[in-house]
Design a protein around this motif. Structure first.
Motif, PDB file in Angstrom:
ATOM      1  N   ASP A 153      19.811  71.563  50.105  1.00  0.00           N
ATOM      2  CA  ASP A 153      20.626  72.714  49.710  1.00  0.00           C
ATOM      3  C   ASP A 153      21.420  73.202  50.928  1.00  0.00           C
ATOM      4  OD1 ASP A 153      21.556  74.862  48.165  1.00  0.00           O
ATOM      5  OD2 ASP A 153      19.900  76.140  48.817  1.00  0.00           O
ATOM      6  N   TRP A 154      22.516  72.483  51.214  1.00  0.00           N
ATOM      7  CA  TRP A 154      23.355  72.832  52.366  1.00  0.00           C
ATOM      8  C   TRP A 154      23.727  74.320  52.325  1.00  0.00           C
ATOM      9  CZ3 TRP A 154      24.388  68.640  55.602  1.00  0.00           C
ATOM     10  CH2 TRP A 154      24.185  67.365  55.046  1.00  0.00           C
ATOM     11  N   SER A 155      23.680  74.974  53.453  1.00  0.00           N
ATOM     12  CA  SER A 155      23.863  76.427  53.492  1.00  0.00           C
ATOM     13  C   SER A 155      24.703  76.833  54.708  1.00  0.00           C
ATOM     14  CB  SER A 155      22.499  77.129  53.600  1.00  0.00           C
ATOM     15  OG  SER A 155      21.680  76.818  52.473  1.00  0.00           O
ATOM     16  N   ALA A 156      25.719  77.651  54.464  1.00  0.00           N
ATOM     17  CA  ALA A 156      26.528  78.204  55.557  1.00  0.00           C
ATOM     18  C   ALA A 156      26.003  79.603  55.833  1.00  0.00           C
ATOM     19  CB  ALA A 156      28.000  78.227  55.153  1.00  0.00           C
ATOM     20  N   ARG A 157      25.216  79.715  56.886  1.00  0.00           N
ATOM     21  CA  ARG A 157      24.483  80.967  57.128  1.00  0.00           C
ATOM     22  C   ARG A 157      25.402  82.140  57.405  1.00  0.00           C
ATOM     23  NH1 ARG A 157      19.978  79.624  54.658  1.00  0.00           N
ATOM     24  NH2 ARG A 157      18.997  77.778  55.561  1.00  0.00           N
ATOM     25  N   ASP A 158      26.542  81.875  58.070  1.00  0.00           N
ATOM     26  CA  ASP A 158      27.448  82.979  58.399  1.00  0.00           C
ATOM     27  C   ASP A 158      28.149  83.505  57.146  1.00  0.00           C
ATOM     28  OD1 ASP A 158      28.642  80.455  58.340  1.00  0.00           O
ATOM     29  OD2 ASP A 158      29.829  80.752  60.155  1.00  0.00           O
ATOM     30  N   ILE A 159      28.572  82.585  56.280  1.00  0.00           N
ATOM     31  CA  ILE A 159      29.204  83.009  55.026  1.00  0.00           C
ATOM     32  C   ILE A 159      28.193  83.764  54.170  1.00  0.00           C
ATOM     33  CG2 ILE A 159      30.248  82.149  52.884  1.00  0.00           C
ATOM     34  CD1 ILE A 159      31.356  79.776  54.523  1.00  0.00           C
ATOM     35  N   GLN A 160      26.990  83.206  54.095  1.00  0.00           N
ATOM     36  CA  GLN A 160      25.932  83.795  53.270  1.00  0.00           C
ATOM     37  C   GLN A 160      25.560  85.209  53.738  1.00  0.00           C
ATOM     38  OE1 GLN A 160      22.432  81.256  53.259  1.00  0.00           O
ATOM     39  NE2 GLN A 160      21.212  82.685  52.062  1.00  0.00           N
ATOM     40  N   ALA A 161      25.471  85.399  55.044  1.00  0.00           N
ATOM     41  CA  ALA A 161      25.028  86.691  55.582  1.00  0.00           C
ATOM     42  C   ALA A 161      25.987  87.818  55.195  1.00  0.00           C
ATOM     43  CB  ALA A 161      24.900  86.608  57.102  1.00  0.00           C
ATOM     44  N   TRP A 162      27.268  87.514  55.164  1.00  0.00           N
ATOM     45  CA  TRP A 162      28.275  88.550  54.880  1.00  0.00           C
ATOM     46  C   TRP A 162      28.422  88.818  53.393  1.00  0.00           C
ATOM     47  CZ3 TRP A 162      30.836  92.652  55.772  1.00  0.00           C
ATOM     48  CH2 TRP A 162      32.145  92.884  55.368  1.00  0.00           C
ATOM     49  N   GLU A 163      28.165  87.828  52.562  1.00  0.00           N
ATOM     50  CA  GLU A 163      28.451  87.970  51.129  1.00  0.00           C
ATOM     51  C   GLU A 163      27.263  88.392  50.273  1.00  0.00           C
ATOM     52  OE1 GLU A 163      29.466  84.118  49.453  1.00  0.00           O
ATOM     53  OE2 GLU A 163      27.429  83.377  49.722  1.00  0.00           O
ATOM     54  N   TYR A 164      26.015  88.191  50.746  1.00  0.00           N
ATOM     55  CA  TYR A 164      24.916  88.090  49.782  1.00  0.00           C
ATOM     56  C   TYR A 164      24.337  89.419  49.289  1.00  0.00           C
ATOM     57  CZ  TYR A 164      20.726  89.127  52.534  1.00  0.00           C
ATOM     58  OH  TYR A 164      19.736  89.753  53.234  1.00  0.00           O
ATOM     59  N   VAL A 165      24.685  90.527  49.914  1.00  0.00           N
ATOM     60  CA  VAL A 165      24.254  91.820  49.381  1.00  0.00           C
ATOM     61  C   VAL A 165      25.383  92.389  48.518  1.00  0.00           C
ATOM     62  CG1 VAL A 165      23.585  94.185  49.954  1.00  0.00           C
ATOM     63  CG2 VAL A 165      22.739  92.277  51.353  1.00  0.00           C
ATOM     64  N   PRO A 166      25.160  92.731  47.235  1.00  0.00           N
ATOM     65  CA  PRO A 166      23.867  92.836  46.571  1.00  0.00           C
ATOM     66  C   PRO A 166      23.567  91.730  45.560  1.00  0.00           C
ATOM     67  CG  PRO A 166      25.460  94.183  45.399  1.00  0.00           C
ATOM     68  CD  PRO A 166      26.215  93.440  46.501  1.00  0.00           C
ATOM     69  N   LEU A 167      24.453  90.754  45.346  1.00  0.00           N
ATOM     70  CA  LEU A 167      24.246  89.855  44.199  1.00  0.00           C
ATOM     71  C   LEU A 167      23.775  88.453  44.574  1.00  0.00           C
ATOM     72  CD1 LEU A 167      27.108  91.037  41.780  1.00  0.00           C
ATOM     73  CD2 LEU A 167      24.760  91.833  41.985  1.00  0.00           C
ATOM     74  N   GLY A 168      23.400  88.246  45.832  1.00  0.00           N
ATOM     75  CA  GLY A 168      22.774  86.987  46.206  1.00  0.00           C
ATOM     76  C   GLY A 168      23.741  85.976  46.771  1.00  0.00           C
ATOM     77  N   PRO A 169      23.235  84.775  47.102  1.00  0.00           N
ATOM     78  CA  PRO A 169      24.045  83.729  47.721  1.00  0.00           C
ATOM     79  C   PRO A 169      25.108  83.214  46.749  1.00  0.00           C
ATOM     80  CG  PRO A 169      21.686  83.202  47.844  1.00  0.00           C
ATOM     81  CD  PRO A 169      21.843  84.342  46.897  1.00  0.00           C
ATOM     82  N   PHE A 170      26.280  82.914  47.269  1.00  0.00           N
ATOM     83  CA  PHE A 170      27.365  82.422  46.411  1.00  0.00           C
ATOM     84  C   PHE A 170      28.089  81.313  47.169  1.00  0.00           C
ATOM     85  CE2 PHE A 170      31.636  83.776  44.296  1.00  0.00           C
ATOM     86  CZ  PHE A 170      31.467  82.863  43.282  1.00  0.00           C
ATOM     87  N   LEU A 171      29.140  81.652  47.930  1.00  0.00           N
ATOM     88  CA  LEU A 171      29.914  80.625  48.629  1.00  0.00           C
ATOM     89  C   LEU A 171      29.153  79.999  49.791  1.00  0.00           C
ATOM     90  CD1 LEU A 171      33.518  82.098  48.661  1.00  0.00           C
ATOM     91  CD2 LEU A 171      32.354  80.752  46.930  1.00  0.00           C
ATOM     92  N   GLY A 172      28.142  80.694  50.281  1.00  0.00           N
ATOM     93  CA  GLY A 172      27.325  80.149  51.357  1.00  0.00           C
ATOM     94  C   GLY A 172      26.523  78.935  50.917  1.00  0.00           C
ATOM     95  N   LYS A 173      26.461  78.703  49.608  1.00  0.00           N
ATOM     96  CA  LYS A 173      25.669  77.606  49.054  1.00  0.00           C
ATOM     97  C   LYS A 173      26.468  76.704  48.116  1.00  0.00           C
ATOM     98  CE  LYS A 173      21.380  79.310  50.064  1.00  0.00           C
ATOM     99  NZ  LYS A 173      20.251  78.545  50.623  1.00  0.00           N
ATOM    100  N   SER A 174      27.520  77.219  47.493  1.00  0.00           N
ATOM    101  CA  SER A 174      28.107  76.548  46.323  1.00  0.00           C
ATOM    102  C   SER A 174      28.982  75.350  46.654  1.00  0.00           C
ATOM    103  CB  SER A 174      28.923  77.547  45.502  1.00  0.00           C
ATOM    104  OG  SER A 174      30.039  78.019  46.228  1.00  0.00           O
ATOM    105  N   PHE A 175      29.196  75.051  47.933  1.00  0.00           N
ATOM    106  CA  PHE A 175      30.096  73.947  48.290  1.00  0.00           C
ATOM    107  C   PHE A 175      29.467  72.571  48.092  1.00  0.00           C
ATOM    108  CE2 PHE A 175      27.856  75.540  51.921  1.00  0.00           C
ATOM    109  CZ  PHE A 175      27.446  74.418  52.613  1.00  0.00           C
TER     110      PHE A 175
END
Lengths: 414, 414
Positions: free
Chosen positions: B225-247
């Motif tokens: 499950d490839w993950s972009a931690r920087d993208i994920q950290a900024w986007e994930y509150v409040p609805l969870g991981p999105f672009l940090g994972k979806s690629f």
């Protein structure tokens, strides 16, 4: 009234022509249909009868082949259809291919690939923030004005208007509960949204620019993102909504092509924060849609959310969803997020309308905070069309049915 | 070495027989294949040659028809296959239907319906909690021990092992940044997981009980499950991981049937909190799997996460995912969540292995905090099989390729 003589001003007149999929009584044969007034045209049969090359796109059991065909085909097919239902010389051929809406069964019109839900109404996000983070300096999270917040939902439980919704069971935990309890949701809610349907796919690794929105998105529909607030509240930190949403999402049976909504384009609300280039629509054509939504519970209108107030546009959502290289597939569906206007009567969820259950709504059949078994929720909408005529959107309706009891389930203690 | 003579003790011997989909050079014709040693058997051709009734399940371009056939068919087909590749009298017919693995192209073996990702390793969740919520009284969120936390991911970007992964671009915002910046992720990570593949569907409104896990789940595979931690950290509150994972999410080309993993069943870690009845597996057969995973970057092993340490089992995840009435479809895929054991060398992400980039890993080709362009990540695993023989899982590998530059993208400032 025969379909060619649909009354002038009918919101489903020949200026509209939304697409759906229907079957006739006693048959499993699904066909692409086009709505005109209170009738549905068997579009594949019409194409065949008129010797149209579009028979390959229309004589199909779902909209997917048409969706996959792309923008030029969408416009060409729509132009052809407009001719079929308006040019008098076609009347004799076409008229027998109409069926009264009351005589057909409508189906989910396309195969849903990925389903994404956004959170694009500033009024809605601020209402939620004020309710659940009353001590925060800002009712919006710090990212809200910089990107359209979204998450993936469950595409396997997207259902067509008219499908019953079983009250979901799950875990919840009130602050006063020492441990979570299990049972049917006691805070079942709706979210009035607009869904956008992707037709033309994109390639992995290649973002879709703002300007390419109309090359990829075929049309839109009303969408009810049923939500179990109690299940959602207990589960959603840190990875977002899951079982509180995944039990059902209802969409209209009719997909309105973007081509029918040219007169409804509006400039979205003023952007209060500078946007990164991939989201900056300042110098673009207007990207909002003026859709006037109405939410009714058991036939009583409880809210009229104005879609024109959405902060983020569908084009921005598409650009954001793909900026990381995520690809689009034919049949991808994305919801706008709950549509809430600035005034109290414009809120798109019972959560907001009752202020988290504090202020019950007075309906003719009694008070409501959240939905009761048997309640029927219906979203309708219209948009300004050409020459002052309205463009009707297909309704989305659904009835709440009781949770199935089963071994091992705990009764709800409150 | 001809396939009938696969060496004793080979982890892909006749006790394993994972399923995949392959094509031959210069052909687009996809076929179901079964791996034996370093060869793949054209399973549909074998069924046809032997006059087996399973030709209708096996002579297909994807595993979906076999997946949909259900538990009894899965066991029957496996029993038949075992005979085909071991009974000497079949040798003359079957042997020409094998192809060397090196001569075929492997494809995504099934059409992914919904993709859900869980968060089921207590070690992983505690590591993340300690890094990102250092002041919290408990490194786990209050719900963690009561339900398997999960969320929906993007099924359209699930790719087969060997597919290049384009470095995603997106928004990120360090605490020191006055506003978010845009550019290729600078914290690209992996998550070593196990994916479970649903075969038999379920009906909307009807939860799947813990005990029915094997009726619905066909098999498992490795998953990154490839993950972009920087993208994920900024986007994930409040609805969870999105672009940090979806690629991109990578899965092995081989799906190992649960029937091959009977010897790997283990009791999961002791439950420290009482479980609601629908999740309570205290008196059930063991629901964990003893899979020994290995994570390599450019051929250098950086971690060996033990799947037996997962707090929540796949059966619990399935019961939870459906307890609200959400239905299953053939091809649903769910990930276990990052597998991390208790020791430092057992962590399934670079985030944990480098403690959020603080402690670089020393690789033969230099230091690594997060992934660099050109890096190749490979997950492999084995499980204890019958008579002390290992059951090999298909590897999942992928190379990071640079983000495509494009108009409107901003260079990364740090």
């Amino acid at each position: 009234m025969p379909p060619f003589d649909v009354p002038e001003g009918d919101p489903f007149g020949p200026h509209n022509l939304p697409y759906g999929v229907f079957s006739l009584p006693g048959s499993d044969d699904r066909r692409v249909g086009v709505r005109l007034g209170d009738h549905v045209l068997d579009a594949g049969a019409a194409a065949a009868a008129l010797g149209s090359p579009y028979v390959s796109l229309l004589a199909r059991p779902s909209l997917n082949p048409l969706l996959a065909a792309g923008r030029t085909a969408w416009s060409d097919v729509r132009r052809a259809l407009t001719g079929w239902v308006t040019v008098p010389s076609h009347r004799e051929i076409i008229e027998p291919l109409f069926h009264p809406l009351s005589a057909v069964t409508l189906h989910l019109p396309f195969e849903v690939a990925d389903y994404v839900d956004f959170y694009a109404s500033e009024n809605h996000a601020r209402n939620v923030g004020r309710m659940f983070r009353p001590d925060a300096a800002d009712s919006l999270t710090p990212n809200w004005k910089h990107l359209p917040i979204g998450y993936h939902g469950r595409s396997g439980t997207v259902v067509v208007s008219g499908t019953d919704v079983v009250r979901p069971s799950g875990q919840r935990k009130a602050a006063s509960d020492p441990a979570p309890v299990f049972g049917p949701s006691v805070r079942l809610d709706i979210e009035a949204e607009v869904g956008f349907v992707v037709g033309a796919p994109s390639r992995r690794g290649e973002p879709v620019a703002l300007a390419d929105f109309r090359e990829h998105v075929f049309g839109l529909c009303l969408l009810n993102d049923w939500s179990a607030r109690d299940i959602q509240a207990w589960e959603y930190v840190p990875l977002g909504p899951f079982l509180g949403k995944s039990f059902a999402t209802s969409v209209s049976a009719w997909i309105t092509p973007l081509d029918a909504l040219e007169s409804a384009l509006v400039t979205p609300p003023e952007r209060t924060h500078p946007l990164l280039p991939y989201l900056d629509d300042t110098d673009d054509e207007p990207g909002g849609y003026d859709l006037r939504i109405s939410v009714a519970v058991n036939g009583h209108v409880v809210s009229e959310p104005p879609f024109s107030t959405m902060y983020w546009t569908a084009a921005q959502q598409l650009a954001h969803m793909t900026v990381n290289g995520a690809s689009l597939r034919t049949g991808d569906l994305y919801g706008s997020g709950t549509v809430s206007g600035p005034s109290e009567h414009e809120r798109g969820s019972l959560l907001e309308l009752t202020w988290n259950g504090r202020d019950a709504l007075e309906l003719p059949d009694g008070k409501r905070t959240f939905l009761e078994d048997g309640d029927v929720v219906t979203l309708t909408a219209w948009a300004p069309g050409p020459d002052g005529v309205r463009v009707g959107l297909g309704e989305v309706t659904g009835r709440v049915v009781p949770s199935a009891s089963r071994p091992g389930s705990h009764p709800a203690p409150h």
